[in-house]
Design an enzyme around this catalytic site. Structure first.
Site, PDB file in Angstrom:
ATOM      1  N   TYR A  32       0.823  -1.202   0.000  1.00 16.44           N
ATOM      2  CA  TYR A  32       0.000   0.000   0.000  1.00 16.44           C
ATOM      3  C   TYR A  32       0.857   1.252   0.000  1.00 16.44           C
ATOM      4  O   TYR A  32       2.075   1.191   0.175  1.00 16.44           O
ATOM      5  CB  TYR A  32      -0.956  -0.005   1.198  1.00 16.44           C
ATOM      6  N   LEU A 202      10.837   1.222   7.315  1.00 19.55           N
ATOM      7  CA  LEU A 202      10.163   1.687   6.110  1.00 19.55           C
ATOM      8  C   LEU A 202      10.858   2.989   5.671  1.00 19.55           C
ATOM      9  O   LEU A 202      11.021   3.897   6.491  1.00 19.55           O
ATOM     10  CB  LEU A 202       8.685   1.968   6.373  1.00 19.55           C
TER      11      LEU A 202
HETATM   12  N1  PDD Z   1       2.605   4.905   7.832  1.00 24.20           N
HETATM   13  N2  PDD Z   1       7.322   3.653   9.280  1.00 24.20           N
HETATM   14  C1  PDD Z   1       6.184   2.913   9.249  1.00 24.20           C
HETATM   15  C2  PDD Z   1       6.210   1.540   9.830  1.00 24.20           C
HETATM   16  C3  PDD Z   1       5.022   3.448   8.656  1.00 24.20           C
HETATM   17  O1  PDD Z   1       3.902   2.707   8.593  1.00 24.20           O
HETATM   18  C4  PDD Z   1       5.041   4.773   8.143  1.00 24.20           C
HETATM   19  C5  PDD Z   1       3.840   5.398   7.496  1.00 24.20           C
HETATM   20  C6  PDD Z   1       6.247   5.498   8.218  1.00 24.20           C
HETATM   21  C7  PDD Z   1       6.358   6.896   7.650  1.00 24.20           C
HETATM   22  O2  PDD Z   1       6.336   6.875   6.238  1.00 24.20           O
HETATM   23  P1  PDD Z   1       5.815   8.121   5.403  1.00 24.20           P
HETATM   24  O3  PDD Z   1       6.607   9.290   5.859  1.00 24.20           O
HETATM   25  O4  PDD Z   1       6.104   7.755   4.002  1.00 24.20           O
HETATM   26  O5  PDD Z   1       4.348   8.297   5.685  1.00 24.20           O
HETATM   27  C8  PDD Z   1       7.362   4.904   8.781  1.00 24.20           C
HETATM   28  C9  PDD Z   1       1.436   5.384   7.158  1.00 24.20           C
HETATM   29  C10 PDD Z   1       1.176   6.826   7.368  1.00 24.20           C
HETATM   30  C11 PDD Z   1       0.258   4.482   7.482  1.00 24.20           C
HETATM   31  O6  PDD Z   1       0.481   3.294   7.579  1.00 24.20           O
HETATM   32  O7  PDD Z   1      -0.867   4.966   7.605  1.00 24.20           O
END
Ligand code: PDD
Length: 277
Positions: A32, A202
């Site tokens: 996703y 991530l």
């Molecule tokens: N989550 N680490 C994890 C495990 C995450 O699920 C997320 C983001 C991030 C931050 O990534 P980004 O800056 O690209 O949003 C780091 C999203 C917001 C979610 O699962 O809803």
């Protein structure tokens, strides 16, 4: 009700249905993306699509759309609602097939895209900061893939909420990696540390924006995971994500971070971030 996209059709979210045999439902065999938008403009869309392509390639699903097609879907959904800010959620599963762990040979991917409202602001987040708990990282070894198999993250987040905290920070072999749905930055003895982009975190798009801002501001930066001890003795702790942007943490496991108030480096980065939107 908002409009969503399912396998080529735009329709009301409530009318979107997928088979119970979808491998996303049966195995969590899916990836996703969550793309924020500000003033109806998708933020860092190219970087999100690049990460989506990588996640798909890493788990062997053919990318069902070109970048131009993804962009059209995302922009069309944003245009069909009135909110200035929000986010677009994309999910791609390996498709519908008789239950069998092996990849099916004759199935096409399920593509689902929906809008999500911007989350309500966390009360006091900017003035008082957030609280976190630490937790053992019980996830698999491919945290770099943005998979919908989020059970460990869900359990960690719930543990945080049940401890009256906002987020859980995951620790593996004494190293501070990331939160259940956020990346983590630690300011220790004046330098800003964050875990490197390897298979244990991530690769957050917001993390990249914040690293760019740190470098543009000329702040001392080391791409290295902090130790648990450095976290406990930190000057500042920050969390980043597409929905939280960059927020200060002022309490770790019930103990204040430094003087218990959001720190000056966070403020600089936070202010610079607001100009990016
Ligand atoms: N989550 N680490 C994890 C495990 C995450 O699920 C997320 C983001 C991030 C931050 O990534 P980004 O800056 O690209 O949003 C780091 C999203 C917001 C979610 O699962 O809803």
């Amino acid at each position: 009700m908002s409009t969503a996209y399912l396998n080529g059709d735009y329709k009301p979210l409530d009318d979107c249905q997928v088979s119970v045999l979808d491998r996303g439902f049966i195995f969590g065999d899916a990836v996703y993306e969550l793309i924020p938008f500000y003033v109806q403009n998708a933020f860092r869309l190219e970087a999100h699509l690049k990460r989506l392509k990588r996640s798909l390639a890493e788990i062997g699903i053919n990318n069902p759309h070109t970048d131009e097609q993804w962009q059209t879907i995302v922009e069309r959904l944003i245009a069909q609602q009135d909110e200035a800010n929000g986010s677009v959620y994309i999910q791609v599963t390996r498709g519908v097939a008789r239950r069998d762990h092996a990849f099916p040979t004759d199935t096409s991917a399920t593509v689902f895209v929906m809008l999500a409202a911007w989350p309500a602001a966390i009360e006091g987040a900017l003035d008082k900061g957030l609280s976190v708990v630490t937790a053992d990282d019980i996830r698999w070894n491919r945290c770099d893939v943005k998979s919908t198999s989020l059970l460990a993250n869900v359990l960690m987040k719930q543990k945080a909420l049940e401890s009256d905290a906002h987020e859980a920070i995951m620790i593996r072999e004494g190293k501070v990696l990331e939160g259940s749905a956020t990346n983590t930055f630690i300011v220790y003895q004046g330098a800003i540390l964050t875990a490197p982009k390897d298979h244990l975190i991530l690769p957050g798009i917001t993390r990249d924006v914040v690293v760019e801002l740190i470098q543009a501001l000329g702040l001392p930066f080391i791409e290295q995971a902090a130790s648990l001890q450095q976290l406990q003795q930190a000057d500042e702790v920050w969390l980043t994500s597409s929905t939280k942007e960059c927020l200060a943490v002022t309490e770790v496991d019930g103990q204040p971070v430094a003087d218990g108030r959001p720190g000056p480096l966070w403020r600089q980065v936070y202010d610079a971030f607001q100009l990016q939107k």
